[in-house]
Design an enzyme around this catalytic site. Structure first.
Site, PDB file in Angstrom:
ATOM      1  N   CYS A 340       0.937  -1.557  -0.100  1.00  0.00           N
ATOM      2  CA  CYS A 340       0.480   0.471   0.191  1.00  0.00           C
ATOM      3  C   CYS A 340       1.328   0.881   0.114  1.00  0.00           C
ATOM      4  O   CYS A 340       1.030   2.198  -0.573  1.00  0.00           O
ATOM      5  CB  CYS A 340      -1.066   0.206   1.384  1.00  0.00           C
ATOM      6  SG  CYS A 340      -1.482  -1.505   1.876  1.00  0.00           S
ATOM      7  N   GLN A 387       0.717 -10.555  -3.576  1.00  0.00           N
ATOM      8  CA  GLN A 387      -0.527 -10.554  -3.676  1.00  0.00           C
ATOM      9  C   GLN A 387      -0.737 -10.195  -5.168  1.00  0.00           C
ATOM     10  O   GLN A 387      -0.035  -9.652  -5.739  1.00  0.00           O
ATOM     11  CB  GLN A 387      -0.678  -9.301  -2.351  1.00  0.00           C
ATOM     12  CG  GLN A 387      -0.762 -10.099  -1.274  1.00  0.00           C
ATOM     13  CD  GLN A 387      -0.564  -8.063  -0.507  1.00  0.00           C
ATOM     14  OE1 GLN A 387       0.196  -7.396  -0.397  1.00  0.00           O
ATOM     15  NE2 GLN A 387      -0.977  -8.718   1.131  1.00  0.00           N
ATOM     16  N   HIS A 517      -8.162  -0.859  -0.471  1.00  0.00           N
ATOM     17  CA  HIS A 517      -7.251  -1.798  -0.586  1.00  0.00           C
ATOM     18  C   HIS A 517      -7.650  -2.958  -1.598  1.00  0.00           C
ATOM     19  O   HIS A 517      -8.999  -3.209  -0.650  1.00  0.00           O
ATOM     20  CB  HIS A 517      -6.899  -1.955   0.605  1.00  0.00           C
ATOM     21  CG  HIS A 517      -5.999  -0.997   0.809  1.00  0.00           C
ATOM     22  ND1 HIS A 517      -4.452  -0.483   1.354  1.00  0.00           N
ATOM     23  CD2 HIS A 517      -6.682   0.290   1.402  1.00  0.00           C
ATOM     24  CE1 HIS A 517      -4.877   0.370   1.812  1.00  0.00           C
ATOM     25  NE2 HIS A 517      -5.575   0.697   2.274  1.00  0.00           N
TER      26      HIS A 517
END
Ligand SMILES: [Zn+2]
Ligand SMILES: [Zn+2]
Length: 645
Positions: A340, A387, A517
């Site tokens: 992030c 991810q 997110h």
């Protein structure tokens, strides 16, 4: 007199001192037989304990989750009695319920092994059949400590000494006689041992430490499972057996997908076939995200601590981060545990206008998180993972559409991957949070509306959101009914502020974007673990690492087999060849066990006629096709679902 109020609102008077069981008996004898405990003004009580004052009463049976919990809890008590009888000198410590069962930790000089389970289970059944009542006794603290110390139970004495001052100390006796076995316990319990039934089984024995600390004495932990009836126990054991067959660690080894080793704990070594599977999934996700208006970026893994201090990770998350010294002594860097803050750096590079939004950044972000070695579990829990991460920077008025768009993408991806049973969990504002109530109201409404629009079952999880915003988590059910939490989308009003993200609005003033997110799969590693277990290694053709093996019957078909393999490879199929001097049935069995989708059998006859005999994994049997037709049919089936027209 006591006034009892039932769940349906009806009331009835009873004599003082009546227990829930007394009430049940007055209502119906058959009901009383089923009663295991009671909810008294919302609190779980022994059914035999006299009620005190006016009461809202709910009777608990084996059909209620609380009833099953009590069966397991009492089963642990009975197991402890049986173990102490069979292994004199053994001390009991703690024995809580866990998912699907219970365990009890014993301190014993004698090793207890799974070979002893039959004897312990037999003793347990004997105790259960004696139908001994569970009797609750309230004890004075010092007397209770003396009671257990005299019995040689020093662990229990230590536990009592540590109980809070105001705690009522209760012991439960299995029987009404002074000599009957007892244990320290808050309760409640079933009315008597017979209510436990016989649908239980001891599962395994493992080492454990007193209070979970490796500096303390080592204990022996016996795990057991217990169910309301034999059918439920059988179904559970069958599920375990299925799960065992599908265990991704085992299939990963057998199918040569990946391995783990001591020197790199929690990090997978992907072998050729596993990496093919990994990349196939990754390329699919890449296409899906590009199709949904994402731009792919890539950001550094190792960054200066000052960056993590600004993002808040240094304070809140440091114990999960791998930290290393770079250049001089006081210069610490950390491997990113999430992507992030890096995405905010890309967002912040250059002036952003309201017309640029929404900006959707995607990254197959390689992250590292410290997990204790005991918590690691194959691909499901690792220290290094990638991810399918993404962050959407948008205006407040765009949140609803963005969340809806994400939910649609996720549902379509899950359907393509073979998961139809998906549920969404909505978590809203927790007690401790940042941001004004007004902003939370808007974000929660947006997420809620998006969750409702999915048509999925929505589970409401009040107060469980992140401190920076509400979230939706997606839970899928696999082929054997297990639930896995995978995808997520979270609204964030905090990080853009901490890291000075802003855009110029239509009013020419600076505004703070909302950051969403989101991840569809979560991490590739864990999702692949789920996928391997869901399919038990028998992937649909488009995902399969090896799609076709060309196997020859005799060596005079080798040249044709090689041509056929080359032609299939040129058409994009993943093909291996097997020219070994082995019987064809042996080859077929071996490749079927390796879960190869299609075996193309080639002998003299096929070579002469330019054909392939295709044998499919599973029930589909055999088809004989010309090489051209085989290629056409297989490439069609091997096309990823998003590319099919
Ligand atoms: Zn108990
Ligand atoms: Zn994020």
């Amino acid at each position: 007199m006591l006034t009892i109020t039932f769940p349906d609102g009806a009331t009835r008077e009873f004599e003082d001192g009546t227990s829930a069981m007394g009430v049940a008996k007055a209502l119906s004898k058959s009901l009383a037989k089923k009663v295991l405990a009671a909810k008294v003004n919302g609190e779980l009580w022994d059914a035999t304990r006299p009620l005190e004052g006016d009461t809202v009463l709910e009777l608990v049976t084996a059909k209620d989750p609380e009833g099953l919990e009590l069966i397991r809890h009492d089963c642990a008590h009975v197991m402890a009695e049986a173990v102490q009888e069979l292994f004199p000198g053994t001390q009991v410590t703690i024995g809580p319920n866990i998912e699907d069962g219970f365990f009890y930790d014993f301190a014993s000089d004698k090793p207890i092994s799974e070979d002893d389970f039959a004897a312990i289970e037999k003793k347990m059944k004997f105790i259960i059949q004696q139908n001994k009542p569970f009797e609750r006794e309230v004890w004075d603290r010092d007397d209770a400590i003396k009671l257990f110390t005299d019995k040689g139970e020093t662990y229990k004495a230590e536990l009592i000494a540590d109980l809070p001052e105001d705690e009522t100390i209760t012991i439960y006796r299995q029987g009404s006689n002074e000599g009957d076995w007892f244990d320290l316990c808050r309760g409640p319990h079933l009315p008597s041992t017979i209510k436990i039934g016989t649908a239980f089984k001891l599962m395994k024995v493992a080492g454990a430490y007193w209070r979970g600390d490796s500096k303390n004495a080592q204990l022996q932990r016996i795990y057991g499972t217990a169910w309301a009836n034999q059918d439920d126990l059988d179904a559970y054991l069958h599920r375990l057996e299925e799960a065992e067959k599908r265990d991704h660690r085992r299939l990963g080894r057998e199918m040569e997908l990946f391995h783990f080793q001591e020197e790199a704990q929690g990090q997978a070594f992907w072998h050729e076939k596993g990496w093919m599977l990994y990349r196939t999934l990754q390329e699919y996700m890449r296409r899906r995200q590009i199709g949904d208006g994402y731009s792919e970026i890539n950001t550094p893994e190792l960054m200066d601590q000052k960056f993590w201090k600004a993002s808040g990770h240094w304070d809140k998350y440091r114990e999960n981060m791998f930290i290393t010294q770079v250049d001089d002594e006081d210069k610490m860097f950390a491997l990113k545990p999430m992507n992030c803050p890096c995405h905010v750096q890309v967002f912040n590079h250059g002036q952003r206008s309201y017309r640029d939004l929404p900006l959707r950044f995607a990254e197959f972000g390689s992250c590292h998180r410290y997990e204790p070695s005991g918590a690691l579990h194959g691909l499901m829990r690792v220290r290094a993972f990638t991810q399918d991460d993404g962050h959407i920077f948008c205006r407040e008025d765009q949140v609803i559409d963005e969340v809806k768009g994400f939910c649609a993408l996720l549902q379509s991806v899950y359907a393509d991957l073979g998961f139809d049973n998906v549920m969404v969990r909505f978590s809203d504002r927790p007690e401790t949070r940042v941001g004004s109530d007004e902003v939370w109201d808007k974000a929660e409404a947006a997420l809620r509306a998006a969750a409702d629009a999915t048509g999925l079952d929505v589970e409401y999880n009040p107060g469980d959101g992140a401190f920076y915003g509400p979230k939706l988590d997606f839970v899928l059910k696999d082929a054997i009914g297990r639930e896995w939490q995978t995808g997520t989308i979270q609204a964030d009003f905090n990080l853009p502020d901490r890291l000075d993200a802003s855009y110029i609005g239509a009013d020419d003033a600076k505004h703070q974007p909302v950051m969403l997110h989101r991840a569809v799969l979560g991490s590739f590693e864990r999702f692949l673990g789920v996928l391997i277990e869901h399919y038990a290694g028998r992937f649909p053709l488009w995902l399969a690492p090896v799609q076709v093996v060309v196997a020859t019957i005799t060596s005079d078909a080798d040249d044709y087999a090689e041509q056929a393999a080359q032609a299939m490879r040129a058409a994009g199929l993943r093909v291996e060849t097997d020219y070994r001097n082995e019987k064809i049935n042996y080859k077929i069995r071996e490749h079927s066990l390796a879960k190869v989708n299609v075996i193309a059998v080639v002998g003299r006859k096929e070579a002469d006629e330019g054909k392939l005999a295709l044998r499919f994994l599973g029930e589909r049997g055999q088809e004989i096709l010309s090489l051209e037709d085989a290629i056409e049919s297989l490439t069609k089936e091997a096309t990823p679902p998003d590319l099919r027209k």
